[in-house]
Design an enzyme around this catalytic site. Sequence first.
Site, PDB file in Angstrom:
ATOM      1  N   ASP A   1      22.088 -30.766  22.665  1.00 12.33           N
ATOM      2  CA  ASP A   1      22.020 -30.527  24.928  1.00 12.33           C
ATOM      3  C   ASP A   1      21.238 -31.468  26.001  1.00 12.33           C
ATOM      4  OD1 ASP A   1      19.312 -29.799  23.331  1.00 12.33           O
ATOM      5  OD2 ASP A   1      19.559 -28.104  25.173  1.00 12.33           O
ATOM      6  N   HIS A   2      20.722 -32.347  24.850  1.00  9.93           N
ATOM      7  CA  HIS A   2      20.569 -34.050  26.356  1.00  9.93           C
ATOM      8  C   HIS A   2      20.854 -35.162  25.985  1.00  9.93           C
ATOM      9  CE1 HIS A   2      16.767 -31.150  27.850  1.00  9.93           C
ATOM     10  NE2 HIS A   2      16.991 -30.055  26.255  1.00  9.93           N
TER      11      HIS A   2
ATOM     12  N   HIS B   1      17.800 -33.613  21.488  1.00  5.62           N
ATOM     13  CA  HIS B   1      18.399 -32.525  20.394  1.00  5.62           C
ATOM     14  C   HIS B   1      20.111 -32.706  21.701  1.00  5.62           C
ATOM     15  CE1 HIS B   1      14.866 -29.940  19.835  1.00  5.62           C
ATOM     16  NE2 HIS B   1      15.802 -30.917  18.871  1.00  5.62           N
TER      17      HIS B   1
ATOM     18  N   HIS C   1      15.154 -27.108  31.420  1.00  7.19           N
ATOM     19  CA  HIS C   1      16.207 -26.121  31.785  1.00  7.19           C
ATOM     20  C   HIS C   1      15.885 -24.912  32.160  1.00  7.19           C
ATOM     21  CE1 HIS C   1      18.147 -25.973  27.181  1.00  7.19           C
ATOM     22  NE2 HIS C   1      17.079 -27.457  27.411  1.00  7.19           N
TER      23      HIS C   1
ATOM     24  N   ASP D   1      12.380 -30.573  27.801  1.00 10.30           N
ATOM     25  CA  ASP D   1      11.877 -29.730  26.878  1.00 10.30           C
ATOM     26  C   ASP D   1      10.254 -29.162  26.825  1.00 10.30           C
ATOM     27  OD1 ASP D   1      14.436 -29.020  27.358  1.00 10.30           O
ATOM     28  OD2 ASP D   1      14.907 -28.712  25.334  1.00 10.30           O
TER      29      ASP D   1
ATOM     30  N   HIS E   1       7.488 -30.616  21.515  1.00  8.39           N
ATOM     31  CA  HIS E   1       8.922 -30.198  21.450  1.00  8.39           C
ATOM     32  C   HIS E   1       9.722 -30.545  20.341  1.00  8.39           C
ATOM     33  CE1 HIS E   1      12.563 -28.345  22.251  1.00  8.39           C
ATOM     34  NE2 HIS E   1      13.731 -29.077  23.015  1.00  8.39           N
TER      35      HIS E   1
ATOM     36  N   HIS F   1      14.754 -36.449  25.138  1.00  8.06           N
ATOM     37  CA  HIS F   1      14.593 -36.437  23.151  1.00  8.06           C
ATOM     38  C   HIS F   1      16.162 -35.914  23.180  1.00  8.06           C
ATOM     39  CE1 HIS F   1      15.083 -32.288  25.509  1.00  8.06           C
ATOM     40  NE2 HIS F   1      15.076 -32.079  23.579  1.00  8.06           N
TER      41      HIS F   1
END
Length: 263
Positions: free
Chosen positions: A60-61, A58, A175, A135, A115, A56
Amino acid sequence: MIVERIWTGNAYRNFNYLIACPETGEALAIDPLDHEKTLATARVKGWQITQVLNTHEHYDHTGGNEAVIAATGAKLIAHHKAGGRIARVDRGVKAGDVIKVGKTVELECMDTPGHTMCHICLRSHTDQPALFSGDTLFNAGAGNVHNGGDVSALYATFVEQLARLPDNTRVYPGHDYIENNLRFTLAREPDNAAAKALLPTVADHDPAKSVVTTLRQEKQFNTFFRLTSPSVIARLRESFPDLPDEPDAKTVFIKLRELRNQW
Ligand SMILES: [Zn+2]
């Protein structure tokens, strides 16, 4: 199919993944935020990263995309609607599309909104199936919905897609939140034997060596799969006294997600 889970050790507790074909050494990198560790792992293993997939949008991905692509020339894959949110997507995928890695690996794309609304999970049809859940599904937990998500969509993804996968599916999330999630389970369902048994083994653990759960286990200790448990419902009523006698599963899911937001 070879799965290498890479523990980033960052504050967000991200896991990155490499999935390689044992015959050709070609590899798919999933959400390679820690591009240095991802590239180093591929180098040590002798693998060539030919594709990158973002579950996705975000940061942090997606934050490692550029460096991995610059170093390898890999193609970028993401949800077909993610184009405006993720830069330079080469291939937009839909539910049922298949990603091939080398000669032997095939991963099926699942469209799993909740998410975010452009979230992809990957499943393998190997002897023991695997799910790369980003996530959406965490070990003993569910993704949040407060950064572009929708709780009704997440509920539908859980009951209509994830819960129907084979029970022996191994779960590889984006995560490491297992310890905190098990504590949440026990707050919601203090008599949950599976959560009680697992918690001591993951408390203060080294996430690099963290357990890989199966969907069968998740159904035992992941509150978000236990929506009809009398114990979960009884305890939920303490927080929400207006809860009907036999609340529907969606209501339970939404209330649990609400409590988890404050956990
Ligand atoms: Zn996210």
